[in-house]
Design an enzyme around this catalytic site. Structure first.
Site, PDB file in Angstrom:
ATOM      1  N   SER A  18      37.898  13.221   5.383  1.00  0.00           N
ATOM      2  CA  SER A  18      38.383  14.048   4.276  1.00  0.00           C
ATOM      3  C   SER A  18      37.317  14.241   3.196  1.00  0.00           C
ATOM      4  O   SER A  18      36.504  13.347   2.935  1.00  0.00           O
ATOM      5  CB  SER A  18      39.599  13.383   3.648  1.00  0.00           C
ATOM      6  N   THR A  64      48.845  14.132   3.115  1.00  0.00           N
ATOM      7  CA  THR A  64      48.586  15.226   4.049  1.00  0.00           C
ATOM      8  C   THR A  64      49.301  14.960   5.365  1.00  0.00           C
ATOM      9  O   THR A  64      50.081  14.005   5.489  1.00  0.00           O
ATOM     10  CB  THR A  64      47.062  15.446   4.220  1.00  0.00           C
ATOM     11  N   LYS A 120      54.208  14.899   4.848  1.00  0.00           N
ATOM     12  CA  LYS A 120      54.690  15.574   3.628  1.00  0.00           C
ATOM     13  C   LYS A 120      56.212  15.519   3.480  1.00  0.00           C
ATOM     14  O   LYS A 120      56.732  15.382   2.368  1.00  0.00           O
ATOM     15  CB  LYS A 120      54.187  17.015   3.589  1.00  0.00           C
ATOM     16  N   ASN A 159      53.031  16.797  -1.445  1.00  0.00           N
ATOM     17  CA  ASN A 159      51.618  16.520  -1.146  1.00  0.00           C
ATOM     18  C   ASN A 159      50.952  15.696  -2.252  1.00  0.00           C
ATOM     19  O   ASN A 159      49.772  15.390  -2.162  1.00  0.00           O
ATOM     20  CB  ASN A 159      50.830  17.812  -0.887  1.00  0.00           C
TER      21      ASN A 159
HETATM   22  N1  NAP Z   1      43.268  23.770   2.641  1.00  0.00           N
HETATM   23  C1  NAP Z   1      44.257  22.995   2.195  1.00  0.00           C
HETATM   24  O1  NAP Z   1      44.295  22.581   1.036  1.00  0.00           O
HETATM   25  C2  NAP Z   1      45.390  22.659   3.123  1.00  0.00           C
HETATM   26  C3  NAP Z   1      46.623  22.250   2.582  1.00  0.00           C
HETATM   27  C4  NAP Z   1      47.676  21.963   3.453  1.00  0.00           C
HETATM   28  C5  NAP Z   1      47.469  22.071   4.826  1.00  0.00           C
HETATM   29  N2  NAP Z   1      46.268  22.453   5.310  1.00  0.00           N
HETATM   30  C6  NAP Z   1      46.047  22.601   6.765  1.00  0.00           C
HETATM   31  O2  NAP Z   1      47.114  23.390   7.276  1.00  0.00           O
HETATM   32  C7  NAP Z   1      47.413  22.982   8.615  1.00  0.00           C
HETATM   33  C8  NAP Z   1      48.923  22.699   8.743  1.00  0.00           C
HETATM   34  O3  NAP Z   1      49.267  21.562   7.970  1.00  0.00           O
HETATM   35  P1  NAP Z   1      50.785  21.035   7.935  1.00  0.00           P
HETATM   36  O4  NAP Z   1      50.832  19.946   6.944  1.00  0.00           O
HETATM   37  O5  NAP Z   1      51.730  22.175   7.804  1.00  0.00           O
HETATM   38  O6  NAP Z   1      50.944  20.439   9.417  1.00  0.00           O
HETATM   39  P2  NAP Z   1      52.319  20.173  10.214  1.00  0.00           P
HETATM   40  O7  NAP Z   1      53.443  19.958   9.295  1.00  0.00           O
HETATM   41  O8  NAP Z   1      51.971  19.108  11.210  1.00  0.00           O
HETATM   42  O9  NAP Z   1      52.608  21.568  10.990  1.00  0.00           O
HETATM   43  C9  NAP Z   1      51.738  21.965  12.019  1.00  0.00           C
HETATM   44  C10 NAP Z   1      52.043  23.400  12.426  1.00  0.00           C
HETATM   45  O10 NAP Z   1      51.030  23.801  13.366  1.00  0.00           O
HETATM   46  C11 NAP Z   1      51.668  24.260  14.557  1.00  0.00           C
HETATM   47  N3  NAP Z   1      50.790  23.950  15.688  1.00  0.00           N
HETATM   48  C12 NAP Z   1      50.230  22.741  15.994  1.00  0.00           C
HETATM   49  N4  NAP Z   1      49.452  22.857  17.082  1.00  0.00           N
HETATM   50  C13 NAP Z   1      49.519  24.152  17.480  1.00  0.00           C
HETATM   51  C14 NAP Z   1      48.929  24.881  18.549  1.00  0.00           C
HETATM   52  N5  NAP Z   1      48.109  24.293  19.426  1.00  0.00           N
HETATM   53  N6  NAP Z   1      49.189  26.205  18.652  1.00  0.00           N
HETATM   54  C15 NAP Z   1      50.005  26.799  17.763  1.00  0.00           C
HETATM   55  N7  NAP Z   1      50.617  26.166  16.733  1.00  0.00           N
HETATM   56  C16 NAP Z   1      50.352  24.847  16.594  1.00  0.00           C
HETATM   57  C17 NAP Z   1      52.993  23.547  14.605  1.00  0.00           C
HETATM   58  O11 NAP Z   1      53.879  24.286  15.427  1.00  0.00           O
HETATM   59  P3  NAP Z   1      55.217  23.594  16.064  1.00  0.00           P
HETATM   60  O12 NAP Z   1      56.277  23.711  14.991  1.00  0.00           O
HETATM   61  O13 NAP Z   1      55.485  24.429  17.245  1.00  0.00           O
HETATM   62  O14 NAP Z   1      54.868  22.165  16.377  1.00  0.00           O
HETATM   63  C18 NAP Z   1      53.393  23.593  13.119  1.00  0.00           C
HETATM   64  O15 NAP Z   1      53.903  24.847  12.762  1.00  0.00           O
HETATM   65  C19 NAP Z   1      46.541  21.761   8.891  1.00  0.00           C
HETATM   66  O16 NAP Z   1      45.388  22.177   9.598  1.00  0.00           O
HETATM   67  C20 NAP Z   1      46.146  21.277   7.511  1.00  0.00           C
HETATM   68  O17 NAP Z   1      44.911  20.586   7.482  1.00  0.00           O
HETATM   69  C21 NAP Z   1      45.225  22.751   4.474  1.00  0.00           C
END
Ligand code: NAP
Length: 278
Positions: free
Chosen positions: A20, A67, A71, A92
């Site tokens: 991170s 993260t 969450k 978060n």
């Molecule tokens: N830049 C920033 O500040 C920031 C902030 C927050 C999050 N993020 C990033 O945003 C992303 C999501 O975070 P999150 O907390 O929402 O994660 P999460 O709650 O684990 O949700 C993951 C999502 O990704 C989908 N997914 C996982 N693998 C996939 C694949 N191979 N093909 C298609 N869809 C897939 C899942 O679909 P299903 O429902 O079908 O499992 C779900 O919708 C992460 O990469 C995180 O690092 C960045």
């Protein structure tokens, strides 16, 4: 008491979380605002989340960023939620206040909109927006996006019923559509936000042609030194811009810092420092 324990301690909890940039970002925030604090990373698996978080706060930690995949568990754990975290049912940021109160906040939406509107000068009103994914991050950004009077917003997810659940939960704030990836069609969207974690595994959601035009902005919440699978795909589709989520990372961290320390750091020097790395 060790020297490390003499200053207020903060951290990031996730799983996996080893690489991170949050310690770097919060370190620069602390320096620029003359705040004396420490920031560490805690890799905690889901089965130990509750026990380990309560131990961290009992041990004196003042605040945590949270993260994936924690969450929603964090929203269940805290004593109080800010209105935006209650709306999201995802947390978060946790702050430890007097009388053992754990306050849960969600700064993801403020972080994303600050990056789009302030840093990228992207006007959200009247835009057609597609969000890919339906996890914790989408919960955080949906409310702030729906406040922007978008023309249209659709959530597409690998597991479509999760997108539909979010549509039902946020229906009081505006009209949202849900689908799987295969049902997506043109005309091109103004903004496509990748909020899936597919890129963490080097993957890309299977998206059809026709949803990107030459004025489409493709925003990946994921970030890395080089193009993500999504920004690479966006460039192949000749999107107007393909942006990685560094700005959102910095802006949501600044909002967390504000909750913890009562001061919002200037994000520009941190964005410039990160730009030198990438
Ligand atoms: N830049 C920033 O500040 C920031 C902030 C927050 C999050 N993020 C990033 O945003 C992303 C999501 O975070 P999150 O907390 O929402 O994660 P999460 O709650 O684990 O949700 C993951 C999502 O990704 C989908 N997914 C996982 N693998 C996939 C694949 N191979 N093909 C298609 N869809 C897939 C899942 O679909 P299903 O429902 O079908 O499992 C779900 O919708 C992460 O990469 C995180 O690092 C960045």
């Amino acid at each position: 008491m060790s020297e490390a324990a003499a200053v207020d301690q903060y951290g990031l909890v996730g799983h996996p979380v080893a690489h991170s940039w949050s310690p770097f970002i919060h370190g620069l925030f602390a320096k620029s605002t003359a705040q004396d604090l420490g920031f560490r990373i805690f890799d905690i698996p889901p089965q130990h989340f509750r026990r380990d978080i309560l131990q961290l706060f009992a041990g004196g930690i003042r605040g945590l960023n949270v993260t994936l995949p924690h969450k929603q568990s964090a929203a269940d754990l805290v004593n109080e939620l800010t209105p935006r975290a209650a709306r999201a049912q995802a947390v978060n940021t946790i702050a430890f206040f007097e009388q053992s109160t754990l306050l849960g906040d969600n700064t993801d939406g403020a972080g994303l909109t600050a990056d789009l509107e302030r840093n990228l000068q992207f006007e959200l009103a009247d835009k057609r927006v597609l969000i890919l994914g339906a996890g914790g991050a989408v919960r955080g950004v949906l409310g702030p996006l729906l406040e922007r009077e978008l023309r249209e917003i659709k959530i597409a997810n690998r597991t479509p019923h999760k997108a539909q659940s979010l549509v039902n939960e946020f229906a009081d704030m505006g009209t949202i559509a849900a689908s799987g990836f295969a049902e997506l069609r043109g005309p091109a969207y103004d903004l496509i936000i990748n909020a899936t974690s597919a890129g963490l595994h080097g993957q890309m959601p299977p998206l059809p042609a026709g949803i990107v035009g030459d004025s489409t902005v493709c925003y990946d919440m994921s970030y890395g030194r080089v193009d993500t699978p999504f920004t690479r795909w966006a460039k192949e589709q000749h999107a107007a811009r393909a942006v990685k989520g560094w700005g959102m990372l910095v802006e949501q961290a600044a909002e967390s810092f504000l909750l913890w320390r009562g001061i919002r750091p200037n994000t520009q020097p941190v964005l410039e420092a990160l730009a030198q790395h990438f």
